[in-house]
Design a protein around this motif. Structure first.
Motif, PDB file in Angstrom:
ATOM      1  N   TRP A 261      43.146  62.670  65.145  1.00 11.70           N
ATOM      2  CA  TRP A 261      43.384  61.667  64.015  1.00 11.70           C
ATOM      3  C   TRP A 261      43.815  60.439  64.813  1.00 11.70           C
ATOM      4  O   TRP A 261      43.336  59.431  64.802  1.00 11.70           O
ATOM      5  CB  TRP A 261      44.184  62.062  62.936  1.00 11.70           C
ATOM      6  CG  TRP A 261      44.237  61.202  61.877  1.00 11.70           C
ATOM      7  CD1 TRP A 261      43.509  59.881  61.588  1.00 11.70           C
ATOM      8  CD2 TRP A 261      44.519  61.618  60.326  1.00 11.70           C
ATOM      9  NE1 TRP A 261      43.684  59.575  60.353  1.00 11.70           N
ATOM     10  CE2 TRP A 261      44.090  60.462  59.569  1.00 11.70           C
ATOM     11  CE3 TRP A 261      44.771  62.771  59.666  1.00 11.70           C
ATOM     12  CZ2 TRP A 261      44.317  60.663  58.209  1.00 11.70           C
ATOM     13  CZ3 TRP A 261      44.963  62.782  58.529  1.00 11.70           C
ATOM     14  CH2 TRP A 261      44.674  61.744  57.606  1.00 11.70           C
ATOM     15  N   GLU A 262      45.099  60.398  65.689  1.00 14.03           N
ATOM     16  CA  GLU A 262      45.654  59.629  66.485  1.00 14.03           C
ATOM     17  C   GLU A 262      44.683  59.221  67.493  1.00 14.03           C
ATOM     18  O   GLU A 262      44.638  58.091  67.495  1.00 14.03           O
ATOM     19  CB  GLU A 262      46.997  60.157  67.088  1.00 14.03           C
ATOM     20  CG  GLU A 262      48.124  60.189  66.222  1.00 14.03           C
ATOM     21  CD  GLU A 262      47.912  61.388  65.354  1.00 14.03           C
ATOM     22  OE1 GLU A 262      48.930  62.071  64.614  1.00 14.03           O
ATOM     23  OE2 GLU A 262      47.010  62.566  65.590  1.00 14.03           O
ATOM     24  N   LYS A 263      44.004  59.980  68.266  1.00 12.67           N
ATOM     25  CA  LYS A 263      42.884  59.284  69.170  1.00 12.67           C
ATOM     26  C   LYS A 263      41.927  58.691  68.394  1.00 12.67           C
ATOM     27  O   LYS A 263      41.381  57.856  69.090  1.00 12.67           O
ATOM     28  CB  LYS A 263      42.388  60.622  70.132  1.00 12.67           C
ATOM     29  CG  LYS A 263      43.256  61.083  71.018  1.00 12.67           C
ATOM     30  CD  LYS A 263      42.505  62.009  71.913  1.00 12.67           C
ATOM     31  CE  LYS A 263      43.587  62.797  72.986  1.00 12.67           C
ATOM     32  NZ  LYS A 263      42.655  63.659  74.007  1.00 12.67           N
ATOM     33  N   ALA A 264      41.546  59.107  67.252  1.00 10.30           N
ATOM     34  CA  ALA A 264      40.318  58.429  66.819  1.00 10.30           C
ATOM     35  C   ALA A 264      40.620  56.934  66.295  1.00 10.30           C
ATOM     36  O   ALA A 264      40.173  56.010  66.587  1.00 10.30           O
ATOM     37  CB  ALA A 264      39.623  59.124  65.605  1.00 10.30           C
ATOM     38  N   VAL A 265      41.925  56.946  65.616  1.00 14.15           N
ATOM     39  CA  VAL A 265      42.493  55.749  65.401  1.00 14.15           C
ATOM     40  C   VAL A 265      42.622  54.657  66.498  1.00 14.15           C
ATOM     41  O   VAL A 265      42.333  53.677  66.413  1.00 14.15           O
ATOM     42  CB  VAL A 265      43.741  55.799  64.499  1.00 14.15           C
ATOM     43  CG1 VAL A 265      44.724  54.370  64.527  1.00 14.15           C
ATOM     44  CG2 VAL A 265      43.720  56.458  63.322  1.00 14.15           C
ATOM     45  N   GLN A 266      43.179  55.414  67.824  1.00 12.99           N
ATOM     46  CA  GLN A 266      43.259  54.701  68.998  1.00 12.99           C
ATOM     47  C   GLN A 266      42.086  53.719  69.515  1.00 12.99           C
ATOM     48  O   GLN A 266      41.939  52.914  69.851  1.00 12.99           O
ATOM     49  CB  GLN A 266      43.923  55.595  70.077  1.00 12.99           C
ATOM     50  CG  GLN A 266      44.308  54.989  71.499  1.00 12.99           C
ATOM     51  CD  GLN A 266      44.432  55.752  72.516  1.00 12.99           C
ATOM     52  OE1 GLN A 266      43.766  56.809  72.669  1.00 12.99           O
ATOM     53  NE2 GLN A 266      45.619  55.406  73.385  1.00 12.99           N
ATOM     54  N   GLY A 267      40.970  54.833  69.383  1.00 12.08           N
ATOM     55  CA  GLY A 267      39.538  54.164  69.760  1.00 12.08           C
ATOM     56  C   GLY A 267      39.152  53.153  68.842  1.00 12.08           C
ATOM     57  O   GLY A 267      38.566  52.140  69.243  1.00 12.08           O
ATOM     58  N   TYR A 268      39.507  53.178  67.620  1.00 14.18           N
ATOM     59  CA  TYR A 268      38.894  52.437  66.688  1.00 14.18           C
ATOM     60  C   TYR A 268      39.820  50.915  66.966  1.00 14.18           C
ATOM     61  O   TYR A 268      39.215  49.852  66.833  1.00 14.18           O
ATOM     62  CB  TYR A 268      39.367  52.518  65.022  1.00 14.18           C
ATOM     63  CG  TYR A 268      38.652  51.504  64.302  1.00 14.18           C
ATOM     64  CD1 TYR A 268      37.341  51.692  64.058  1.00 14.18           C
ATOM     65  CD2 TYR A 268      39.521  50.517  63.571  1.00 14.18           C
ATOM     66  CE1 TYR A 268      36.901  50.458  62.852  1.00 14.18           C
ATOM     67  CE2 TYR A 268      39.059  49.635  62.570  1.00 14.18           C
ATOM     68  CZ  TYR A 268      37.631  49.736  62.406  1.00 14.18           C
ATOM     69  OH  TYR A 268      37.219  48.629  61.491  1.00 14.18           O
ATOM     70  N   LEU A 269      41.179  50.928  67.191  1.00 11.94           N
ATOM     71  CA  LEU A 269      42.052  49.728  67.335  1.00 11.94           C
ATOM     72  C   LEU A 269      41.365  49.148  68.793  1.00 11.94           C
ATOM     73  O   LEU A 269      41.275  47.937  69.014  1.00 11.94           O
ATOM     74  CB  LEU A 269      43.613  50.378  67.287  1.00 11.94           C
ATOM     75  CG  LEU A 269      44.060  50.752  66.264  1.00 11.94           C
ATOM     76  CD1 LEU A 269      45.465  51.286  66.659  1.00 11.94           C
ATOM     77  CD2 LEU A 269      44.085  49.701  65.077  1.00 11.94           C
TER      78      LEU A 269
END
Length: 460
Positions: A261-269
């Motif tokens: 979850w955190e890694k995916a959000v990081q990628g989107y940001l």
């Protein structure tokens, strides 16, 4: 005496028509910079969706133009959203509901927004993703620069699966497709244009996969990442039609099981901030050019994007996060810097708005509403709800207070955004909201066209 008065009335009427036509022909012809961004949701600075997001260039544009805080797409998918706003024909009228439905075969006679500007004497050029890639419309572009590919990791997927993936890439900004697209726009602004122009620039990021240079990931350390606010069993009061759309057993289950979850959000940001940097290059070039003072800027995302809200990822849903879009308009001499409108508007409104702003003849048959009155006064009275459609017979109606969803099987959702902005409590079965639902239902499309033919390409 009657004939005398009739003659005078006719003369007065003819003079009025002459004056109107003369005035229209002699009003200034504004240029248009049309900026489309793929999969960008409301997490950017001016819309406050994610605290700490770094979008300085979009922030700067927002201070120049009017921000529409309740702007929505006509469809939460690339192809129907773009096809509808560029033709002025709703998905429910055309039958183009999904990404794998070519739009031109069912809209053979449609005069697209760029075609209309060409027909009215404009120099028209496009670059990047304006239509859904596989269904780009050659008839729309006297000159068009395609969608360059961007670097990818040597072995993929890295963190996700298939195209649902995120990772830094060993590349420079100059290697990325969006950088090359902007370079086309910069070259365009550096040339002399004898006619007014309509320039469309389409950005691919933050569309999946979220592969951008390492420096953008570094801006969002993993330990600082904030996940969206969610509750347990958020789909517990959602009808089966909505759960089927959300597909919690797919992307969301993968995210949870693999702790991504955190890694995916990081990628989107990271991808959003990369896109912002390229948008800044484009806007800086316009600002330095001779066209800065007479160019209208329309900036929008083609639909929203979920990052775990409602146990859902991607677009393809009728909830707020999938349908709310960033939308900013700068109109020289008309819009007030940094103004904010809270009225409900739709991307369908772009076509009639631009034709009015540019003093073109009124285009008949458009299903949107010109928002010029809101550019003049963002708080003016406005009685248009915003409608989003996802698949045959599935619609969401957004007023300033409520979101009402009705699926093809008749099941419903209703959310009060004054008290429940995350859409956690479905009020549709509460009898005291029956009148609210009935009122909102008046905005549902009267026409539900059958599905347009599909092809294998273009699902994402």
């Amino acid at each position: 005496m009657k004939s005398k008065y009739a003659f005078l009335a006719s003369l007065t009427f003819s003079f009025a028509i002459f004056t109107q036509t003369f005035a229209q022909k002699n009003q200034p012809k504004y240029n248009v910079l049309f900026i489309a961004v793929d999969d960008m949701n409301d997490w950017i600075g001016p819309f406050g969706g994610y605290p700490g997001i770094k979008t300085p260039n979009i922030d700067k544009l927002a201070k120049r133009g009017v921000i529409f805080t309740r702007a929505y797409c006509s469809a939460p998918a690339c192809n129907p959203s773009r096809a509808s706003l560029l033709t002025g024909v709703r998905p429910s009228t055309s039958g183009v509901y999904h990404n794998n439905q070519p739009w031109r075969p069912v809209l053979k006679d449609a005069v697209t927004l760029p075609q209309y500007f060409t027909a009215n004497g404009y120099e028209v050029e496009g670059a990047g993703k304006i239509y859904h890639d596989v269904f780009n419309d050659e008839a729309s572009w006297p000159k068009y620069f395609g969608v360059p590919k961007s670097p990818q990791p040597p072995a993929k997927p890295v963190n996700g699966f298939s195209n649902f993936d995120w990772s830094p890439v060993d590349a420079k900004d100059e290697d990325m497709g969006d950088y090359k697209i902007v370079s086309q726009g910069i070259d365009f602004f550096g040339k002399k244009h004898e006619k007014p122009f309509f320039l469309a620039i389409g950005f691919t990021r933050p569309h999946l996969p979220w592969y951008v240079p390492q420096k953008y990931f570094d801006m969002y350390p993993l330990e600082s990442i904030k996940k969206p606010k969610v509750i347990d069993n958020d789909l517990g009061d959602v009808p089966s039609a909505g759960i089927k759309i959300a597909k919690p057993e797919g992307d969301h289950k993968f995210i949870l099981e693999n702790k991504q979850w955190e890694k995916a959000v990081q990628g989107y940001l990271a991808s959003t901030t990369f896109a912002d940097g390229q948008i800044g290059r484009l806007l800086d070039a316009l600002e330095k050019s001779e066209y800065a003072k007479n160019t209208i800027i329309v900036f929008f995302g083609d639909h929203g994007w979920h990052l775990g809200e409602k146990e859902h990822w991607r677009k393809f849903a009728l909830w707020e996060e999938a349908s709310r879009v960033p939308f900013i308009v700068y109109a020289p001499g008309l819009s007030k810097p940094g103004a904010v409108s809270e009225r409900t508007v739709n991307l369908m409104d772009i076509y009639p708005t631009l034709t009015e702003l540019c003093n073109l003849p009124t285009k008949k048959g458009l299903e949107g509403n010109s928002i010029v009155p809101l550019l003049k006064n963002p708080a003016t009275a406005w009685d248009h709800s915003s409608v989003t459609t996802h698949g045959f017979g599935n619609h969401a109606v957004r007023s300033e207070k409520y979101r009402y969803i009705r699926y093809n099987d008749g099941s419903e959702e209703l959310y009060d955004h004054d008290t429940d902005p995350q859409e956690w409590k479905n009020l549709a079965k509460d009898e005291k909201y029956a009148a609210v639902k009935a009122q909102l239902a008046k905005s549902l499309p009267a026409v539900n066209a059958k599905d347009a033919p599909t092809v294998k390409e273009g699902k994402e």
